[in-house]
Design a protein around this motif. Structure first.
Motif, PDB file in Angstrom:
ATOM      1  N   UNK A   1      13.835 -12.014  15.896  1.00  0.00           N
ATOM      2  CA  UNK A   1      14.923 -12.966  15.689  1.00  0.00           C
ATOM      3  C   UNK A   1      14.715 -13.646  14.342  1.00  0.00           C
ATOM      4  N   UNK A   2      15.803 -13.815  13.608  1.00  0.00           N
ATOM      5  CA  UNK A   2      15.774 -14.493  12.308  1.00  0.00           C
ATOM      6  C   UNK A   2      16.220 -15.933  12.529  1.00  0.00           C
ATOM      7  N   UNK A   3      15.450 -16.886  12.022  1.00  0.00           N
ATOM      8  CA  UNK A   3      15.748 -18.300  12.240  1.00  0.00           C
ATOM      9  C   UNK A   3      15.738 -19.051  10.917  1.00  0.00           C
ATOM     10  N   UNK A   4      16.613 -20.054  10.808  1.00  0.00           N
ATOM     11  CA  UNK A   4      16.654 -20.894   9.617  1.00  0.00           C
ATOM     12  C   UNK A   4      17.600 -20.409   8.544  1.00  0.00           C
ATOM     13  N   UNK A   5      18.234 -19.242   8.754  1.00  0.00           N
ATOM     14  CA  UNK A   5      19.121 -18.658   7.733  1.00  0.00           C
ATOM     15  C   UNK A   5      20.555 -19.152   7.927  1.00  0.00           C
ATOM     16  N   UNK A   6      20.800 -20.376   7.497  1.00  0.00           N
ATOM     17  CA  UNK A   6      22.137 -20.952   7.651  1.00  0.00           C
ATOM     18  C   UNK A   6      23.150 -20.249   6.762  1.00  0.00           C
ATOM     19  N   UNK A   7      22.713 -19.728   5.605  1.00  0.00           N
ATOM     20  CA  UNK A   7      23.643 -19.109   4.657  1.00  0.00           C
ATOM     21  C   UNK A   7      23.420 -17.604   4.486  1.00  0.00           C
ATOM     22  N   UNK A   8      22.209 -17.155   4.638  1.00  0.00           N
ATOM     23  CA  UNK A   8      21.885 -15.744   4.428  1.00  0.00           C
ATOM     24  C   UNK A   8      22.064 -14.948   5.713  1.00  0.00           C
ATOM     25  N   UNK A   9      22.709 -13.802   5.615  1.00  0.00           N
ATOM     26  CA  UNK A   9      22.922 -12.976   6.790  1.00  0.00           C
ATOM     27  C   UNK A   9      21.595 -12.446   7.322  1.00  0.00           C
ATOM     28  N   UNK A  10      21.529 -12.333   8.634  1.00  0.00           N
ATOM     29  CA  UNK A  10      20.281 -11.905   9.271  1.00  0.00           C
ATOM     30  C   UNK A  10      19.872 -10.510   8.821  1.00  0.00           C
ATOM     31  N   UNK A  11      20.856  -9.610   8.633  1.00  0.00           N
ATOM     32  CA  UNK A  11      20.500  -8.237   8.268  1.00  0.00           C
ATOM     33  C   UNK A  11      19.896  -8.151   6.871  1.00  0.00           C
ATOM     34  N   UNK A  12      20.237  -9.107   5.985  1.00  0.00           N
ATOM     35  CA  UNK A  12      19.652  -9.117   4.641  1.00  0.00           C
ATOM     36  C   UNK A  12      18.149  -9.373   4.729  1.00  0.00           C
ATOM     37  N   UNK A  13      17.756 -10.199   5.677  1.00  0.00           N
ATOM     38  CA  UNK A  13      16.333 -10.492   5.879  1.00  0.00           C
ATOM     39  C   UNK A  13      15.670  -9.379   6.668  1.00  0.00           C
ATOM     40  N   UNK A  14      16.351  -8.919   7.728  1.00  0.00           N
ATOM     41  CA  UNK A  14      15.748  -7.924   8.623  1.00  0.00           C
ATOM     42  C   UNK A  14      15.436  -6.622   7.902  1.00  0.00           C
TER      43      UNK A  14
END
Length: 644
Positions: A515-528
């Motif tokens: 789970x991605x947390x704290x990404x209010x502006x960045x899409x989760x898939x960009x991090x994942x």
């Protein structure tokens, strides 16, 4: 009447026959087939991400531990406050209904009515932060913190209320701390002012920075008292104190009290220390101001001055003191006999049969010459170097080696010759190591990784290297809770060190859902997509570190942390939480200059490296070089067709 009793009897029989089924309690859903899963979601989290983390789907068997883990993970998603799961029997199975309880994120923190405090400073003191969820206890604590800041500035009647304001996007909210400053408390009278008239009332008020009519600010009062005491001590009152400086409200009056106690007037003189910076010795005395200057104080001050001189390279320094009374004034003279300025000329060793002197000197930074010449002789620094010599011997298997200063000779010119005695002790070797392991690793493999064999020099560092190497290998295999400990036994007669390694790998774990947390502006898939591991793979701590570095290198985040959530039940998968703290990805650059040939040089550039949270970047740049002009537009798509 008879029919009434028959009906009552029948009702009693029905109640009694139903009691056993009531005692069984509610039916367990565990193991039932899931017939359907429905989702009601009004948060910004995507439905497919929620269902991915929920993991259970139609046709699976119901599992309470998996549902508990899913709730923990989904609740970490931005704009998700909680996940409610309801169940109902449907035929021979169970139907699940998921309802996401949304929580808005803070878009702005606003302070209507705040005029006397700097908003930027106040924001740094709050627990409520932009891009994070609203949390009631934080809001209440922040309200109290703002009131505290106002009281520190003398606004004792300030009022603060909290209001939440929705934005056009229902998933964002503004936090408003509405302030009514009211009038600040002003000083109207003086209470206990102690020796302020002896010092000089006007001068004292000037140093305090406040008097009648000024705001009764406790913060400014503390700063003012420090200035007043500093000046009083410089004027010959080293004992000066002003404990319990305060403001008090007495009816309509605001009373300021500064109980200044100057103490006795005392003049200090330091003689004989001209070879060192006077301020270095003066600071030693100033550090002791604010205490009663009695015989004990003077004796300790003289010792502190002597220690300071020794630390500056005067090992023979001596300090004496003398006190004379001249009416109400006391004069104290500290006489400093520095002796010679000592410099280390040579360091020699005795007893070092196995190690060269140059190798030992390299372990003693306090006696190494520098660009500025020979080092000053400070015995305390040399004594701090001795454990480094002992550690160096231990690294060669002489674990009992000891070093001490055997002799020091100071010539009249200040040249210092030092003799260090080394007791090397015996050379110890490792005996045959033993490895107590579980199924995670066999004994032969552990021995190969440890690289410790019978007859090797008993180097303590080798044991820690072996432990870390074995732990690292176990971590790569998924043994996240592995433990490696060692015990040593010294055989003084045979000069052997026997080592027992206790290795407990435990069960191998795998990466669970992420789970991605704290990404209010960045899409989760960009991090994942930057993660170097996949759910279901064996746990590997190195992959965690590589993923953390890759995400941080994107440049969108000020902090990246990857943690785990302990699984519920006996699951062999560790749920992973990637927590990020976003920073502004926009930038504006500009510059101007002049060249002898080009003339005026200038450029301006504006860009954003994370457009709408997609990871795409764009920039526009204009340049001027003399009469030449240029413009550039740049766009970058970091991933294409699933590849970077």
């Amino acid at each position: 009447m008879m029919s009434y009793f028959k009906a009552a009897a029948l009702l009693m029989v029905l109640v009694l026959t139903s009691l056993p089924s009531l005692a069984e309690g509610p039916r367990s859903y565990e193991g039932l087939t899931i017939t359907s899963v429905t989702l009601e979601n009004t948060s910004a989290a995507r439905d497919r991400e929620i269902m991915r983390l929920f993991r259970l789907k139609t046709g699976d068997k119901y599992s309470s531990p998996l549902i508990a883990d899913a709730i923990k993970l989904i609740s970490r998603m931005p704009t998700v406050g909680n996940l409610a799961v309801s169940r109902r029997l449907e035929g021979e199975g169970v139907a699940l209904s998921l309802v996401v309880v949304p929580t808005p994120l803070v878009r702005e923190i606003i302070f209507p009515g705040m005029d006397s405090l700097e908003e930027k400073y106040v924001r740094t003191r709050l627990r409520t932060t932009v891009d994070n969820p609203i949390y009631g206890p934080f809001l209440e604590a922040d309200k109290e913190k703002i009131l505290e800041l106002y009281k520190a500035e003398g606004f004792n009647r300030a009022e603060v209320s909290v209001r939440l304001e929705r934005t056009k996007n229902i998933l964002w909210i503004n936090a408003l701390f509405e302030v009514k400053e009211n009038s600040a408390s002003t000083i109207t009278a003086y209470g206990d002012m102690g020796d302020i008239d002896i010092f000089g009332r006007d001068e004292a008020f000037k140093l305090l920075g406040m008097s009648k009519g000024h705001t009764a600010s406790p913060k400014r009062l503390r700063d003012g008292v420090e200035k007043l005491l500093s000046e009083a001590r410089l004027r010959g009152y080293p004992e000066a104190t002003a404990y319990d400086a305060r403001f008090e409200e007495e009816g309509d009056e605001v009373v300021m009290s500064v109980p200044l106690d100057l103490g006795d007037p005392i003049r200090f003189t330091i003689t004989g220390g001209e070879k060192v910076y006077p301020s270095e010795l003066d600071d030693v005395l100033k550090g002791r101001y604010g205490e009663e200057v009695n015989e004990s104080w003077l004796r300790l001050a003289a010792q502190a001055l002597q220690d300071e001189a020794v630390g500056l390279g005067y090992p023979l320094a001596k300090v004496t003191w003398e006190k004379k009374e001249e009416g109400d004034l006391s004069r104290v003279t500290f006489r400093v006999n520095l002796g010679v300025s000592a410099k280390v000329e040579k360091v020699s060793f005795t007893g070092n049969a196995s190690v060269d002197e140059d190798d030992l000197r390299d372990r003693m930074p306090s006696v190494s010459s520098s660009f500025f010449g020979r080092p000053a002789y400070v015995r305390a620094l040399i004594e701090k170097d001795l454990p480094a010599i002992e550690s160096y011997y231990a690294s060669k298997g002489m674990v009992r080696a000891r070093a001490s200063i055997d002799e020091e000779r100071i010539t009249p010119k200040g040249d210092v010759y030092i003799l260090i005695k080394v007791d090397e002790g015996a050379l110890y070797h490792f005996g045959a190591p033993r490895f107590n392991t579980d199924s995670a690793m066999d004994e032969g493999e552990a021995m190969s990784l440890a690289k410790i064999e019978e007859g090797d020099e008993a180097v303590p560092g080798a044991l820690d290297r072996a432990r870390i190497t074995i732990l690292s290998e176990l971590s790569k295999r998924g043994h996240v809770n592995a433990s490696v400990k060692y015990r040593t036994l010294l055989d003084e007669e045979q000069k052997r060190v026997y080592v027992n390694f206790d290795i407990v790998g435990g069960e191998a774990m795998r990466f669970g859902p992420v789970v991605i947390s704290g990404n209010a502006r960045t899409r989760a898939e960009v991090i994942a997509r930057e993660l170097t591991f996949n759910s279901g793979e064996l746990w590997n701590q190195e992959e965690i570190l590589l993923s953390q570095r890759a995400i941080f290198d994107l440049g969108y985040f000020s902090d990246v942390r990857i943690n785990t959530i302990p699984p519920t039940g006996e699951s062999k998968e560790l749920p992973v939480v990637v927590e990020v703290t976003e920073r502004d990805a926009g930038r504006i650059d500009y510059g101007i200059g002049y060249g002898s040939q080009e003339g005026l040089l200038a450029f301006a550039e504006i860009g954003h490296s994370n457009i709408k949270g997609t990871g795409r970047s764009a920039s526009a740049r204009v340049e001027k070089r003399g009469s030449d002009h240029a413009a550039f537009l740049n766009f970058k798509e970091p991933w294409l067709f699933g590849y970077p």
